[in-house]
Write an enzyme that holds these catalytic residues in place. Structure first.
Site, PDB file in Angstrom:
ATOM      1  N   GLY A 107       0.792  -1.229   0.000  1.00 32.20           N
ATOM      2  CA  GLY A 107       0.000   0.000   0.000  1.00 32.20           C
ATOM      3  C   GLY A 107       0.823   1.278   0.000  1.00 32.20           C
ATOM      4  O   GLY A 107       0.268   2.370   0.087  1.00 32.20           O
ATOM      5  N   CYS A 124     -13.825   3.209 -27.607  1.00 30.85           N
ATOM      6  CA  CYS A 124     -15.185   3.701 -27.874  1.00 30.85           C
ATOM      7  C   CYS A 124     -15.960   3.932 -26.585  1.00 30.85           C
ATOM      8  O   CYS A 124     -16.917   3.216 -26.290  1.00 30.85           O
ATOM      9  CB  CYS A 124     -15.914   2.722 -28.781  1.00 30.85           C
ATOM     10  SG  CYS A 124     -15.235   2.780 -30.430  1.00 30.85           S
TER      11      CYS A 124
HETATM   12  N1  LLP Z   1      -0.553  -7.067  -0.444  1.00 31.58           N
HETATM   13  C1  LLP Z   1      -1.872  -7.287  -0.594  1.00 31.58           C
HETATM   14  C2  LLP Z   1      -2.530  -8.317   0.207  1.00 31.58           C
HETATM   15  C3  LLP Z   1      -2.605  -6.525  -1.530  1.00 31.58           C
HETATM   16  O1  LLP Z   1      -3.904  -6.739  -1.681  1.00 31.58           O
HETATM   17  C4  LLP Z   1      -1.947  -5.545  -2.309  1.00 31.58           C
HETATM   18  C5  LLP Z   1      -2.676  -4.750  -3.298  1.00 31.58           C
HETATM   19  C6  LLP Z   1      -0.561  -5.372  -2.132  1.00 31.58           C
HETATM   20  C7  LLP Z   1       0.102  -6.141  -1.176  1.00 31.58           C
HETATM   21  C8  LLP Z   1       0.242  -4.395  -2.917  1.00 31.58           C
HETATM   22  O2  LLP Z   1      -0.147  -3.085  -2.735  1.00 31.58           O
HETATM   23  P1  LLP Z   1       0.748  -1.917  -3.358  1.00 31.58           P
HETATM   24  O3  LLP Z   1       2.041  -1.947  -2.607  1.00 31.58           O
HETATM   25  O4  LLP Z   1       0.937  -2.186  -4.791  1.00 31.58           O
HETATM   26  O5  LLP Z   1       0.012  -0.689  -3.112  1.00 31.58           O
HETATM   27  N2  LLP Z   1      -5.571  -1.568  -8.898  1.00 31.58           N
HETATM   28  C9  LLP Z   1      -5.384  -0.605  -7.838  1.00 31.58           C
HETATM   29  C10 LLP Z   1      -4.539  -1.160  -6.716  1.00 31.58           C
HETATM   30  C11 LLP Z   1      -5.096  -2.433  -6.123  1.00 31.58           C
HETATM   31  C12 LLP Z   1      -4.228  -2.990  -5.033  1.00 31.58           C
HETATM   32  C13 LLP Z   1      -4.696  -4.326  -4.597  1.00 31.58           C
HETATM   33  N3  LLP Z   1      -3.910  -4.926  -3.572  1.00 31.58           N
HETATM   34  C14 LLP Z   1      -4.770   0.655  -8.417  1.00 31.58           C
HETATM   35  O6  LLP Z   1      -4.552   0.723  -9.623  1.00 31.58           O
HETATM   36  O7  LLP Z   1      -4.546   1.632  -7.700  1.00 31.58           O
END
Ligand code: LLP
Length: 435
Positions: free
Chosen positions: A251, A364
């Protein structure tokens, strides 16, 4: 002013005003690979991996860093991340298959997901992956049974939901009560899950995981959740819960626009480790190993999308639409999350902005706009546009909507470029169709 802070570390503007990434000129990359093209800067990728490993291990040597494959993965990158000492967070049989095919070690693979299928869990067991992060009572039962049938004991973490709001987009908020993910501490589900995990014959419950959402610009939600989940864990010491691993997920935020200032990796590390240390001291609990799972913060800043401008439509007094040869098929984030991006004219990167334009895609849908009302120099059809901070959740969420082939991925370093995924062909698009 060129928004350096949202571009990869090696990005610069040359004396002709052209954007250069990893020593490669944007126009040369566009000529060689066509547009749209996603360019990944190898130095930035490696530096981001190192910074997570170093900043966390400086404060807590027993830290494992797992790359969250959902941000984007392919075999070349899997090898690169393994070289840098990263483990992997996977969320599907497909991501697991990619890790297996890429021949990375499966010891530090964590399998996440709120509804893993029996087939996916069997594949995890067959391949002896390190960790399954159990997310539901259904899964706990199923995995215990499948592990028994396979004659194995599977190491697991339990995903708890601490009920803490990280203040990000509602679609990417996960650790609150109203979420499909994890066992809620508040409702008592988490307590029941821990007891069930401890009792399961073929599962070895070795720790807890939570993930609050993404991207999280504040440190306080991490501090509050780390404290809360550790206190929750302490309640089960007598019942036999040994917290060997503790995972506050991913996150970690990145800057998408020049005005955003995400906390540095060191600040996230400090917030998480200092809270963990203080709470464990207070509870007289041994410090568990830490598992963190950055995805966006590793690959997001390394990636730049390069498009070519085609049609330009001016609606006087209303809006000027500048259309590019990609759009929501390669980057759904503006349409889905109202995400904002910087846009740079790649051949006029240090020119003064002159007019307000809206960058439209070629799909589209009227909502297929990559950036609305951005100030750019005077643009012409044929000019190249670059969108930085595009490495995470753009190619990985790409689709073939309107039967458009997905773009290639190119790794750049020291003036050399390497294709790590080719552009899809029309034949690829029809590959699975049965006539
Ligand atoms: N660990 C778990 C259990 C997760 O669900 C996620 C992301 C991460 C780690 C990695 O999070 P990051 O470090 O990448 O923030 N499609 C969305 C983001 C969805 C994230 C889902 N889970 C976007 O484009 O912002």
């Amino acid at each position: 002013m060129f928004p350096q802070s949202v571009f990869p570390d090696t990005a610069k503007v040359d004396s002709q005003g052209e954007l250069v990434l990893g020593g490669c000129r944007a126009s040369d990359l566009a000529d060689e690979y066509g547009t749209p093209v996603y360019v990944l800067d190898e130095e930035t990728l490696r530096a981001r991996c190192r910074s997570f490993i170093d900043e966390f291990r400086k404060l807590h040597p027993a830290t494992h860093v797992s790359y969250a494959c959902k941000a984007y993965i392919n075999p070349a990158l899997a090898r690169l991340f393994e070289e840098e000492g990263m483990g992997f967070d996977v969320v599907s049989g497909g991501e697991l298959a990619l890790a297996i095919n890429s021949q990375v070690s499966l010891d530090e693979v964590y399998f996440h997901g709120n509804n893993k299928t029996p087939q996916e869990l069997s594949e995890a067991l067959e391949n002896n992956i390190g960790w399954v992060v159990v997310d539901s009572f259904y899964e706990m039962d199923l995995l215990d049974r499948l592990a028994g049938e396979a004659g194995k004991t599977q190491d697991i973490l339990i995903r708890v939901s601490p009920g803490i709001d990280p203040h990000t987009h509602v679609y990417t908020t996960t650790g609150i009560l109203d979420s499909k993910f994890g066992f809620s501490i508040q409702t008592g589900d988490a307590a029941n899950a821990v007891r069930m995990g401890l009792a399961a014959k073929n599962l070895n419950l070795r720790g807890l995981h939570f993930h609050l959402g993404s991207p999280i610009f504040e440190l306080e939600p991490y501090r509050a959740a780390v404290d809360l989940v550790l206190r929750f864990a302490a309640e089960f010491r007598e019942e036999g819960l040994e917290l060997q691993r503790f995972s506050p997920g991913g996150g970690f935020a990145i800057g998408y626009t020049r005005d955003q200032e995400p906390p540095p990796v060191s600040a996230y590390a400090e917030a998480i480790v200092s809270t963990m240390t203080a709470t464990c001291q207070d509870l007289k609990m041994d410090l568990p190993s830490l598992v963190i799972e950055p995805g966006r913060a590793i690959i997001g800043p390394a990636g730049v999308a390069i498009y070519r401008i085609g049609a330009i439509k001016d609606v006087p007094g209303v809006r000027k639409f500048v259309s590019v040869d990609g759009g929501m098929g390669d980057n759904i984030r503006p349409a889905l999350y109202q995400a904002q991006y910087e846009v740079v004219a790649a051949g006029k990167a240090n020119w003064e902005p002159e007019e307000k334009v809206t960058i439209a895609g070629k799909y589209c849908e009227s909502g297929d706009l990559l950036a609305t009302d951005v100030m750019l120099p005077k643009l012409e059809s044929g000019d190249l546009l670059a969108i930085p901070a595009a490495g995470a959740y753009c190619p990985s969420m790409a689709s073939n909507y309107n039967m458009n082939p997905r773009p290639p991925m190119v790794l750049v370093k020291d003036g050399k470029s390497r294709l790590i995924r080719r552009r899809e062909s029309y034949q690829d698009l029809m590959h699975c169709d049965v006539v």
